[in-house]
Design an enzyme around this catalytic site. Structure first.
Site, PDB file in Angstrom:
ATOM      1  N   SER A   1       0.857  -1.179   0.000  1.00  0.00           N
ATOM      2  CA  SER A   1       0.000   0.000   0.000  1.00  0.00           C
ATOM      3  C   SER A   1       0.897   1.233   0.000  1.00  0.00           C
ATOM      4  CB  SER A   1      -0.875   0.004   1.257  1.00  0.00           C
ATOM      5  OG  SER A   1      -1.500   1.261   1.452  1.00  0.00           O
TER       6      SER A   1
ATOM      7  N   TYR B   1      -2.191  -1.538  10.008  1.00  0.00           N
ATOM      8  CA  TYR B   1      -2.108  -1.513   8.542  1.00  0.00           C
ATOM      9  C   TYR B   1      -0.742  -1.031   8.064  1.00  0.00           C
ATOM     10  CZ  TYR B   1      -3.551  -0.633   3.709  1.00  0.00           C
ATOM     11  OH  TYR B   1      -3.651  -0.632   2.329  1.00  0.00           O
TER      12      TYR B   1
ATOM     13  N   LYS C   1       1.879  -3.458   6.068  1.00  0.00           N
ATOM     14  CA  LYS C   1       2.205  -3.182   4.666  1.00  0.00           C
ATOM     15  C   LYS C   1       3.677  -2.808   4.486  1.00  0.00           C
ATOM     16  CE  LYS C   1      -1.759  -4.149   2.877  1.00  0.00           C
ATOM     17  NZ  LYS C   1      -1.907  -5.400   2.087  1.00  0.00           N
TER      18      LYS C   1
ATOM     19  N   GLY D   1     -14.823   2.207  -3.543  1.00  0.00           N
ATOM     20  CA  GLY D   1     -15.547   0.986  -3.208  1.00  0.00           C
ATOM     21  C   GLY D   1     -16.066   1.033  -1.785  1.00  0.00           C
TER      22      GLY D   1
END
Length: 274
Positions: free
Chosen positions: A155, A178, A182, A213
């Site tokens: 990411s 996160y 990542k 999304g």
């Protein structure tokens, strides 16, 4: 110029076996479609049997794909389940991991609310599963003398710190797990590139920026304020579309990138450029 090379055919995956972990996700489905359209025999590995069967029926009108249940968060079962898949289909030429295993309290992994048990669990089921799957597949490729391609998903937040300004006016917060996970995946790719290059195995990471999304782990749409904040910062002034990740994945999977290894391919509309 080498006039004997048919450059467009370098993107074909004819006769290539492809494993995609997380192939039913927002990004995963477009990755599967891109690789299948290029001629790959794609094995979709995910945890929703009904959705998997439906998706396979849909795309097999034009392409070749298969679905298998595979829970990468069950780390102790990875070796056994991976061995069964290889026995059934063979050793893949291309391995893509775009899964996102996470705990139910993942959204509360901001610094203020973070709990040690949650941090450890998320690192284990996400970063450690990525690591063990990539290493296991690379070792299988070595044994089978496969000149394979391994593609991991990082990411932009595995490369730079999280910009807190885009969460202003929203219910969203930073996520410590996160960024930690990542960042680890990105550097694992570099180390694997260094080691497995001697076996002609390429290892790369795709680092997406914000993708339009639903919210991770939910069917809820992204907050309007978050979208506005994000689009105001990114140079292309919009969120990415999931299909815009499929094409870069195809590039790294194919012989079009035959001399590309160890990179973080950033697909972020220019987010990390400024």
């Amino acid at each position: 110029m080498n006039s004997e090379i048919e450059y467009i055919n370098k993107f074909r995956l004819d006769s290539k076996l492809v494993f995609v972990v997380g192939g039913l996700g927002l990004i995963g489905k477009d990755v599967v479609c891109a690789l299948a359209e290029a001629g790959g025999k794609v094995i979709i590995l995910d945890i929703n049997n009904q959705e998997g069967k439906t998706f396979v029926q849909e795309i097999n009108k034009n392409f070749q794909s298969f679905y298998e249940f595979f829970d990468c968060s069950e780390i102790k079962e990875i070796d056994k389940n991976l061995s069964l898949l290889i026995d059934k289909y063979g050793c893949p030429d291309v391995f893509v991991n775009c899964s996102w295993p996470r705990t139910k309290d993942y959204a509360e992994n901001n610094f203020e609310d973070l709990k040690l048990d949650s941090l450890r669990k998320n690192v284990d089921i996400h970063m450690n599963s990525y690591a063990w799957l990539a290493i296991s597949l690379a070792e299988a490729m070595v044994k089978k003398n496969k000149k394979g391609s391994i593609i991991q998903f990082g990411s932009t937040y595995g490369l730079v710190g999280q910009d807190l300004s885009i969460y202003k006016g929203t219910s969203m917060k930073e996520n410590a797990s996160y960024a930690l996970i990542k960042g680890g995946i990105v550097n694992l790719t570099r180390l694997m590139c260094s080691y497995y290059g001697q076996h002609s195995i390429r290892v790369n990471t795709i680092c997406p920026g914000g993708i339009k999304g639903h919210v991770a782990g939910s069917s809820d749409s992204q907050e309007v304020t978050f979208i506005e904040n994000y689009e105001n910062k990114v140079p292309l002034k919009r969120l990415g579309e999931s299909y815009e990740i499929g094409s870069p994945t195809l590039f790294l999977a194919s012989d079009a990138s035959s001399y590309v290894t160890g990179i973080s391919l950033i697909v972020d509309g220019g987010w990390t450029a400024i």
